[in-house]
Design a protein around this motif. Structure first.
Motif, PDB file in Angstrom:
ATOM      1  N   GLN A   1      -5.683  -2.336   1.183  1.00 46.21           N
ATOM      2  CA  GLN A   1      -5.447  -3.689   1.722  1.00 46.21           C
ATOM      3  C   GLN A   1      -4.042  -4.179   1.431  1.00 46.21           C
ATOM      4  N   SER A   2      -3.562  -3.855   0.255  1.00 44.27           N
ATOM      5  CA  SER A   2      -2.218  -4.331  -0.115  1.00 44.27           C
ATOM      6  C   SER A   2      -1.147  -3.637   0.722  1.00 44.27           C
ATOM      7  N   ASP A   3      -1.396  -2.359   1.051  1.00 43.10           N
ATOM      8  CA  ASP A   3      -0.445  -1.638   1.918  1.00 43.10           C
ATOM      9  C   ASP A   3      -0.335  -2.316   3.281  1.00 43.10           C
TER      10      ASP A   3
ATOM     11  N   SER B   1      -0.939  -5.401   4.147  1.00 45.16           N
ATOM     12  CA  SER B   1      -0.217  -6.692   4.132  1.00 45.16           C
ATOM     13  C   SER B   1       1.273  -6.492   3.888  1.00 45.16           C
TER      14      SER B   1
END
Ligand SMILES: Nc1nc2c(ncn2[C@@H]2O[C@H](COP(=O)(O)OP(=O)(O)O)[C@@H](O)[C@H]2O)c(=O)[nH]1
Ligand SMILES: [Mg+2]
Lengths: 600, 173
Positions: free
Chosen positions: A10-12, A14
């Motif tokens: 998920q962080s990738d 965003s």
């Protein structure tokens, strides 16, 4: 060991979206099945005008510029290879949806079977680049304009230079060609050009002239030098001329004319006219342009002067023949004044139109009471002229009776007064004059032959003025001098056209007519020069080109008889007859035909 | 609907953008803003009873700061070569560009226009050079984007020639 497939966290996702957003970039992926493009992540605001509102993730490229469509088409056309990086599209402009434009650039990326399209809005870096290119191009344009105007000035100057070189050459060539003796001076008075004729005249070589001041070349008198200086300074453009004497290297007389060089007003053109010969001639002629009151330097007049001198030495009677107005009395006076009798009286008597008795009493005198009205004793002209000369004009007109008396006086050298018986001794030289042909009068019986032989011991015939036209300028000038002095008018010149008229007129009244024409002109003259308009109308009219110079009537017996008379005087020689009438041969012939005159 | 791509070629500041703007929106500006990046303008007109939409690719002027990408030319049915009558150098540039275009596009119709006819007195390009272009088979027009002279004629003439060169299929002639 099989590597565990890496799923984006998920962080990738965003982070990726943040990057895309930050770069102001749109990322689209092509769906092979449908051929449509799908948006990845959140697009920048400027993209919305291209996005389909219904399905925000599906993109219709046909809303974009054909430029992008072509770019994409070319990309797809290449076929998908494993990993190919297609050249970026280069910038293109799109409307920004708010009336302005924006510049975009696209790029592509194929990863395996996935086809990605990036669209980037060009930002401040692009603007900077644009400004630099704009400035550079503007500078190039400005330089081109400068070069162009420079070149224009250059061509202008070159053509001007060429033109002035050309005219300068023309001018100098002209001076050479006209065989004008000319010097060109620069503003410092230094000679920059001397025509061949000029060098020839001055008797110097070009190398001794060019680059020198005019003063060191023209060795003139002090006062002339000052005058030339003045003329050069003022340069009245040839209006004034001056005749100067140059001593070295050979003595010459030149008439100097100074002109402004039309091409460069500070330069002067000195035109030199050789007046040496004229000067010499004038000096020679000064000695014999006149004789007593007679004016003329024509060969016929010079011969006449000689004749007068010869006749003066002896003491015989003289017969002077000549048309009216030719100056017969002046000849008589000249004879008197050159003779031994010069200190004694000169008496002139006109015999024309006098009756027998009046003429007799005038010539010989009378005793008181000799006739009615003879209230006292009266001495006659013969007695009055005692010791001197008696001039009897129009001797052809004296009555027969007086002719007889005159003959006796000439033979006996004594006169008898009317009413007296005793003759008186007189010592008088008789000079007679006539415009008649006295021989014809003798034939006709109106003149005594013995008297004719008696008075015609010496004989001088004066030519009509038309036969000594070369004297006209001298005569006219001399009359002009006399008359303007007498009238107090300061007119000292005849214009050249006036002179031309005077020279071509036929002068039926001879010198007397010339004199009265000059009198007339001086009175009419308003300026300093006598111009043709000042002359009496018969002279100006005679020269009118439409008319023949002498005779005015086109028809009528008068002209015809003049023609016939002229022909007979000239013994039928038509050229001579024309000359006598003062008309051209052609005119004369034409009139003969017109008046139906058969000659020879 | 027939669509045709036309490229505007020529040195910088000869007036390509001005000609397109005059033709499409009938405006003109004396201000010079150099074009970087391709602008494509559309304009529809009727040529020989056909509705034609011209897609006018206003390319940037080539100089030492920018080279023309030959790829931009692809797909053009014709092109316009613009020269600035007041600058002789734009004629030399035009010759080179025409060769590039002919190499890329083959023998498609093109028209040359010498722009800025409103300042004819300042022209450097003389009749002799113009005749030389015509001897090469070029169609050379004179025009002024500023005054709008020769602009419609330019595009209409090229459109006509393009239609003749590749007649629209299925349309009876
Ligand atoms: N006098 C004149 N100036 C023009 C004309 N056409 C264009 N210009 C000017 O020439 C400069 C360059 O024009 P532009 O259209 O930007 O040239 P481009 O670089 O070829 O697109 C601008 O300053 C225009 O105002 C014209 O017909 N007459
Ligand atoms: Mg432009």
């Amino acid at each position: 060991m099989k590597e565990k497939k890496r799923n984006p966290s998920q962080s990738d996702v965003s982070l990726f979206q943040d990057i895309v957003l930050h770069l102001d970039i749109v990322v689209l992926e092509r769906e092979a099945a449908t051929g449509t493009f799908r948006l990845h992540g959140i697009p920048p605001a400027w993209w919305h005008q291209f996005a389909d509102t219904a399905d925000a993730t599906t993109v219709d490229l046909s809303r974009c510029s054909p430029f992008l469509q072509e770019y994409v088409a070319a990309w797809l056309h290449m076929g998908s290879s494993e990993l190919s990086i297609v050249e970026k599209s280069g910038p293109w402009t799109e409307s920004d949806g708010q009336g302005g434009t924006m510049t975009l650039e696209a790029g592509t990326l194929s990863i395996g079977s996935r086809q990605l399209l990036f669209i980037e809005r060009m930002g401040s870096g692009f603007e900077q680049m644009h400004t630099i290119v704009q400035r550079a191009r503007e500078r190039v344009l400005a330089e081109e304009v400068a070069v162009k105007s420079h070149r224009q000035v250059e061509t202008h100057l070159l053509t001007q230079l060429e033109a002035s070189e050309q005219t300068k050459d023309d001018l100098l060539a002209l001076l050479q060609h006209l065989h004008l003796a000319a010097l060109v001076l620069n503003e410092q008075g230094i000679i920059t050009f001397a025509s061949h004729r000029g060098l020839e005249l001055l008797g110097i070589e070009a190398s001794h002239v060019i680059g020198l001041t005019w003063e060191s070349v023209l060795h003139v008198r002090e006062d002339d030098r000052a005058m030339i200086h003045e003329m050069i300074r003022k340069s009245l453009d040839g209006e004034r001329t001056r005749v100067v004497h140059i001593e070295q290297p050979r003595p010459i007389w030149i008439e100097l004319e100074i002109h402004r060089d039309p091409d460069s007003p500070s330069r002067r053109i000195l035109v030199l006219h050789d007046r040496t010969e004229l000067h010499a001639l004038r000096q020679a002629l000064n000695e014999q342009t006149s004789f007593h009151d007679l004016v003329g330097k024509s060969s016929v007049m010079l011969r006449t002067y000689q004749l007068v001198r010869d006749v003066a030495r002896v003491d015989t009677t003289v017969l002077i023949e000549g048309e009216t107005g030719t100056g017969k009395e002046l000849i008589a006076r000249a004879i008197h004044c050159s003779s031994e009798r010069q200190r004694k009286p000169f008496i002139a008597a006109n015999c024309a139109g006098l009756t027998d008795s009046i003429l007799t009493s005038q010539l010989f005198g009378h005793k008181r009471g000799a006739f009615t009205g003879a209230v006292s004793d009266q001495q006659g002209l013969f007695e009055a002229a005692d010791g001197g000369t008696l001039f009897l004009d129009e001797i052809g007109d004296i009555p027969q009776h007086v002719q007889t008396a005159l003959l006796r006086v000439l033979q006996e050298k004594e006169i008898t007064r009317l009413g007296e018986a005793k003759p008186r001794k007189v010592n008088v030289r008789v000079v007679a004059a006539t415009h008649h042909n006295l021989s014809e009068d003798v034939v006709r019986g109106t003149f005594r032959a013995d008297l004719l032989y008696r008075i015609r011991i010496a004989r001088i015939s004066l030519p009509p003025l038309r036969e000594r036209r070369e004297d006209i300028p001298l005569l006219a000038q001399s009359f002009l001098g006399q008359i303007s002095t007498a009238t107090g008018k300061s007119i000292d010149r005849l214009s050249s056209s006036t002179l031309h008229l005077l020279m071509s007129y036929v002068w039926p009244g001879n010198v007397r007519e010339l004199k009265s024409a000059i009198e007339f002109a001086v009175i009419s003259c308003k300026g300093k020069d006598i111009i043709p308009d000042d002359l009496p109308p018969e002279i100006t009219d005679a020269s009118a080109p439409s008319r023949s110079p002498v005779w005015v009537p086109l028809a009528g017996g008068d002209e015809k008889s003049r023609l016939l008379a002229a022909l007979s005087d000239a013994k039928g020689n038509r050229t001579e007859a024309a000359r006598r009438l003062g008309v051209s041969r052609a005119t004369f012939y034409r009139r003969l035909v017109e008046l139906n005159i058969q000659s020879r | 609907m027939i669509q045709k791509k036309i490229c505007m070629l020529g040195g910088f500041a000869v007036g390509k953008t001005s000609l397109v703007r005059r033709f499409v929106t009938n405006v003109f500006s004396d201000q010079y803003r150099t074009t970087i990046g391709v602008t494509v303008e559309r304009k529809s007109l009727v040529v020989d009873d056909h509705d034609v939409t011209l897609m006018l690719w206003d390319l940037y002027g080539e100089d030492e700061f920018q080279r023309l990408r030959e790829s931009y030319l692809r797909g053009s049915s014709g092109y316009i070569i613009v020269m600035d009558g007041t600058r002789q150098s734009t004629l030399d540039g035009a010759l080179a560009l025409q060769q590039t275009a002919a190499r890329t596009l083959g023998p498609v119709p093109f028209i040359a226009i010498i722009n800025k006819a409103d300042v004819r007195a300042e022209w450097e390009i003389d009749d002799r050079s113009i005749n030389q272009l015509r001897e090469r088979g070029w169609t050379v027009l004179f025009g002024s984007a500023k005054l709008g002279q020769g602009v419609d004629e330019l595009f209409t003439l090229l459109a006509t020639q393009m239609l003749k060169a590749s007649p629209p299929s299925g349309v009876p002639s």
